[in-house]
Design an enzyme around this catalytic site. Structure first.
Site, PDB file in Angstrom:
ATOM      1  CE  LYS A  11      -1.772   1.623   3.591  1.00  0.00           C
ATOM      2  NZ  LYS A  11      -1.458   2.738   4.711  1.00  0.00           N
ATOM      3  CG  ASN A  12       1.992   3.168   3.817  1.00  0.00           C
ATOM      4  OD1 ASN A  12       1.054   3.363   3.716  1.00  0.00           O
ATOM      5  ND2 ASN A  12       2.095   2.248   4.701  1.00  0.00           N
ATOM      6  CB  CYS A 105      -4.935   9.990  11.689  1.00  0.00           C
ATOM      7  SG  CYS A 105      -3.579   9.155  11.999  1.00  0.00           S
ATOM      8  NE  ARG A 110       0.555  10.173  10.656  1.00  0.00           N
ATOM      9  CZ  ARG A 110      -0.086   9.301  10.178  1.00  0.00           C
ATOM     10  NH1 ARG A 110      -1.226   8.629  10.123  1.00  0.00           N
ATOM     11  NH2 ARG A 110       0.805   8.941   8.926  1.00  0.00           N
ATOM     12  CG  ASP A 296       3.231   0.539   9.877  1.00  0.00           C
ATOM     13  OD1 ASP A 296       2.058   1.828  10.039  1.00  0.00           O
ATOM     14  OD2 ASP A 296       2.994   1.331   8.562  1.00  0.00           O
ATOM     15  NE  ARG A 388      -7.492   4.326   5.244  1.00  0.00           N
ATOM     16  CZ  ARG A 388      -6.925   5.040   5.746  1.00  0.00           C
ATOM     17  NH1 ARG A 388      -7.646   5.914   7.213  1.00  0.00           N
ATOM     18  NH2 ARG A 388      -6.095   5.732   5.159  1.00  0.00           N
TER      19      ARG A 388
HETATM   20  N1  EPU Z   1       6.760  13.757  10.874  1.00  0.00           N
HETATM   21  C1  EPU Z   1       6.926  15.555  11.632  1.00  0.00           C
HETATM   22  N2  EPU Z   1       6.666  16.142  10.187  1.00  0.00           N
HETATM   23  C2  EPU Z   1       6.953  15.711   8.937  1.00  0.00           C
HETATM   24  C3  EPU Z   1       6.251  14.494   8.944  1.00  0.00           C
HETATM   25  C4  EPU Z   1       6.297  13.781   9.677  1.00  0.00           C
HETATM   26  O1  EPU Z   1       7.033  15.704  12.319  1.00  0.00           O
HETATM   27  O2  EPU Z   1       6.093  16.836   8.487  1.00  0.00           O
HETATM   28  C5  EPU Z   1       7.127  13.184  11.999  1.00  0.00           C
HETATM   29  C6  EPU Z   1       5.113  12.200  12.336  1.00  0.00           C
HETATM   30  O3  EPU Z   1       4.621  12.893  12.628  1.00  0.00           O
HETATM   31  C7  EPU Z   1       6.055  11.060  13.484  1.00  0.00           C
HETATM   32  C8  EPU Z   1       7.972  10.944  12.151  1.00  0.00           C
HETATM   33  O4  EPU Z   1       7.508  12.909  11.548  1.00  0.00           O
HETATM   34  O5  EPU Z   1       6.240  11.288  14.063  1.00  0.00           O
HETATM   35  C9  EPU Z   1       7.770   9.089  11.299  1.00  0.00           C
HETATM   36  O6  EPU Z   1       6.268   9.866  10.747  1.00  0.00           O
HETATM   37  P1  EPU Z   1       6.604   9.954   8.494  1.00  0.00           P
HETATM   38  O7  EPU Z   1       6.288  11.110   7.619  1.00  0.00           O
HETATM   39  O8  EPU Z   1       7.661   9.409   8.143  1.00  0.00           O
HETATM   40  O9  EPU Z   1       4.635   9.441   8.434  1.00  0.00           O
HETATM   41  P2  EPU Z   1       3.965   8.917   7.306  1.00  0.00           P
HETATM   42  O10 EPU Z   1       4.908   9.729   6.290  1.00  0.00           O
HETATM   43  O11 EPU Z   1       3.362   9.841   7.401  1.00  0.00           O
HETATM   44  C10 EPU Z   1       3.587   6.395   6.721  1.00  0.00           C
HETATM   45  C11 EPU Z   1       2.905   5.599   6.307  1.00  0.00           C
HETATM   46  C12 EPU Z   1       2.409   5.382   7.612  1.00  0.00           C
HETATM   47  C13 EPU Z   1       3.794   4.572   8.772  1.00  0.00           C
HETATM   48  C14 EPU Z   1       4.637   6.288   8.733  1.00  0.00           C
HETATM   49  C15 EPU Z   1       6.264   5.406   9.917  1.00  0.00           C
HETATM   50  C16 EPU Z   1       2.707   6.039   4.245  1.00  0.00           C
HETATM   51  C17 EPU Z   1       0.851   6.708   3.929  1.00  0.00           C
HETATM   52  N3  EPU Z   1       1.792   5.733   5.613  1.00  0.00           N
HETATM   53  O12 EPU Z   1       3.306   7.706   7.290  1.00  0.00           O
HETATM   54  O13 EPU Z   1       1.529   3.685   7.426  1.00  0.00           O
HETATM   55  O14 EPU Z   1       3.252   4.439  10.285  1.00  0.00           O
HETATM   56  O15 EPU Z   1       4.804   6.084   7.751  1.00  0.00           O
HETATM   57  O16 EPU Z   1       6.662   4.375   9.022  1.00  0.00           O
HETATM   58  O17 EPU Z   1       2.591   5.794   3.700  1.00  0.00           O
HETATM   59  C18 EPU Z   1      -0.266   2.464   7.906  1.00  0.00           C
HETATM   60  O18 EPU Z   1      -0.254   2.064   7.078  1.00  0.00           O
HETATM   61  O19 EPU Z   1      -1.015   2.396   9.130  1.00  0.00           O
HETATM   62  C19 EPU Z   1       0.455   4.110   8.443  1.00  0.00           C
HETATM   63  C20 EPU Z   1       0.259   4.596   9.461  1.00  0.00           C
END
Ligand code: EPU
Length: 409
Positions: A11-12, A105, A110, A296, A388
């Site tokens: 998915k990701n 969320c 986030r 995850d 999802r």
């Molecule tokens: N963060 C910030 N600022 C930003 C972006 C992120 O502070 O601008 C923080 C977040 O709050 C968090 C950390 O950085 O504490 C890591 O977040 P990341 O950006 O890596 O997460 P994401 O890209 O929003 C993806 C996956 C998530 C998975 C995380 C961590 C997708 C669509 N989602 O989220 O997947 O948990 O990486 O590996 O790729 C899931 O599939 O159930 C899911 C939540």
């Protein structure tokens, strides 16, 4: 649970790769795309933006000769945060985008400050007003940017900035880049479509701005979290499952922990056999960005550790509110205490059935797994979260011997 299960596409990876396909005017064929609600939402979004899309049998054909809308409306973004990947794609393709701001969320706040920092570094004039990210630039200019966040690296920001930088003039160097396999997959896809990305899989990614210029056919990697979820199911139910079409290398930290807790894993290149017959023991899990133990997977491990003798701990370092499954597991008789970012789990002999409420995708999977191991019949509500992220979940579980059915509310 016993038998064979085949893992779907990630998915990701699929979500950002579909968004990244907007960068190109050429034809894109994507294979191994899982048929998930989130994927359908991303398709709805790229169609709104101007893509012609055909999706059947896990193959997605996409062509975007012209961008018709430069925005991602609230009604779509509210359904799925990953909609924000069209920001990077639209900036690379047409130097303008207006994307509804994703809210928080169930798993906590986030923020998207790192995405914005990355766009600014590329010369994008970007602001947030009235619930939208408004971005425009005369021309994107390659630049160095460090995407280190307070919790470590960011998968989303790394991918979004990497996609945008393919449309910039000159080189971009992302330092403190995330190294998750999904980041590598997006970079590999961009390269097959004619871009020049290197360093993916390390903390420094270099993008030579050049645009993409080729028709492309690309298969996304297997979903490591789905594979990990079935691996936990094998150990939790004391069964043995042959998990095919997966990449055990992407799951090293998870498989190491499963073995430490008493499971036995035979790894092959594209499959693994997980046996849960042996004696179980308590473990300590520390969540961290790749190659660390993935956030995850912690909810599924909590279901497992709830019945493992002794005291286990899980420290969640990435999302602040990701122990939502704990209170539901406690309703099944689990002995869990949450102390800040750490869950302390004292294993009980057996969980009992209960009426449960799912709160997010991985928490839902955790509750279903717990229900399979519990005595009696468990009912999990709000399972739309599962749709999802897990393709044909109950069908796959049933084929392994689980007695599970979907009922409408
Ligand atoms: N963060 C910030 N600022 C930003 C972006 C992120 O502070 O601008 C923080 C977040 O709050 C968090 C950390 O950085 O504490 C890591 O977040 P990341 O950006 O890596 O997460 P994401 O890209 O929003 C993806 C996956 C998530 C998975 C995380 C961590 C997708 C669509 N989602 O989220 O997947 O948990 O990486 O590996 O790729 C899931 O599939 O159930 C899911 C939540």
């Amino acid at each position: 649970m016993h038998g064979n299960v085949r893992i779907s596409g990630a998915k990701n990876s699929a979500l950002p790769i579909i968004a990244a396909s907007l960068v190109s005017t050429k034809k894109v064929i994507l294979e191994n795309i899982p048929d998930l609600v989130d994927v359908r939402t991303m398709i709805e979004l790229v169609e709104y933006i101007g893509s012609e899309v055909e999706f059947s049998h896990n193959t997605l054909k996409m062509h975007t000769p012209k961008i018709k809308n430069f925005d991602a409306p609230y009604d779509i973004v509210r359904k799925m945060r990953a909609s924000y990947y069209v920001l990077g794609a639209l900036m690379a393709r047409s130097n303008q985008a207006k994307v509804s701001l994703p809210g928080g969320c169930a798993i906590g706040p986030r923020p998207i400050d790192l995405h914005i920092k990355g766009m600014k570094a590329l010369g994008v004039d970007i602001n947030v007003s009235e619930g939208f990210i408004n971005a425009k630039a005369k021309k994107l200019i390659g630049h160095d940017v460090n995407l280190q966040g307070p919790k470590g690296t960011s998968v989303g920001a790394t991918i979004n900035v990497m996609i945008a930088a393919t449309g910039a003039k000159g080189d971009t160097v992302i330092s403190s880049a995330a190294c998750e396999p999904e980041v590598v997959d997006v970079a590999d896809f961009l390269n097959v479509s004619g871009c020049h990305v290197s360093g993916q899989g390390t903390h420094t990614i270099v993008i030579k701005g050049s645009g993409s210029a080729k028709d492309v056919e690309y298969a996304v990697i297997p979903d490591r979290i789905e594979a990990g979820t079935f691996a936990v199911a094998a150990v939790l139910t004391g069964g043995s499952i042959n998990i095919t079409g997966c990449c055990p290398e992407h799951l090293a930290s998870v498989l190491d922990k499963l073995e430490e807790s008493g499971g036995r894993v035979t790894r092959k290149k594209n499959s693994m056999f997980v046996n849960g017959h042996g004696r179980k023991q308590a473990i300590n899990v520390y969540v961290a960005p790749f190659p660390g133990f993935p956030t995850d997977m912690q909810a599924q491990f909590m279901a497992l550790l709830a019945t493992v003798p002794g005291t286990s701990t899980i420290k969640e370092t990435i999302f602040e509110n990701r122990f939502m499954q704990a209170v539901e597991l406690m309703r099944m008789g689990a002995d869990i205490t949450i102390e800040g970012d750490t869950a302390v789990i004292n294993g009980v002999r057996q969980l009992s059935s209960a009426y449960l409420m799912a709160s997010d995708l991985r928490a839902s999977a955790s509750l279903v797994l717990a229900g399979l191991a519990a005595k009696g019949e468990t009912i999990v509500r709000r399972i739309y979260h599962l749709d999802r992220g897990y393709e044909k979940f109950e069908e796959k579980l049933r084929s392994l011997g689980a007695r599970i059915e979907r009922q409408s509310e």
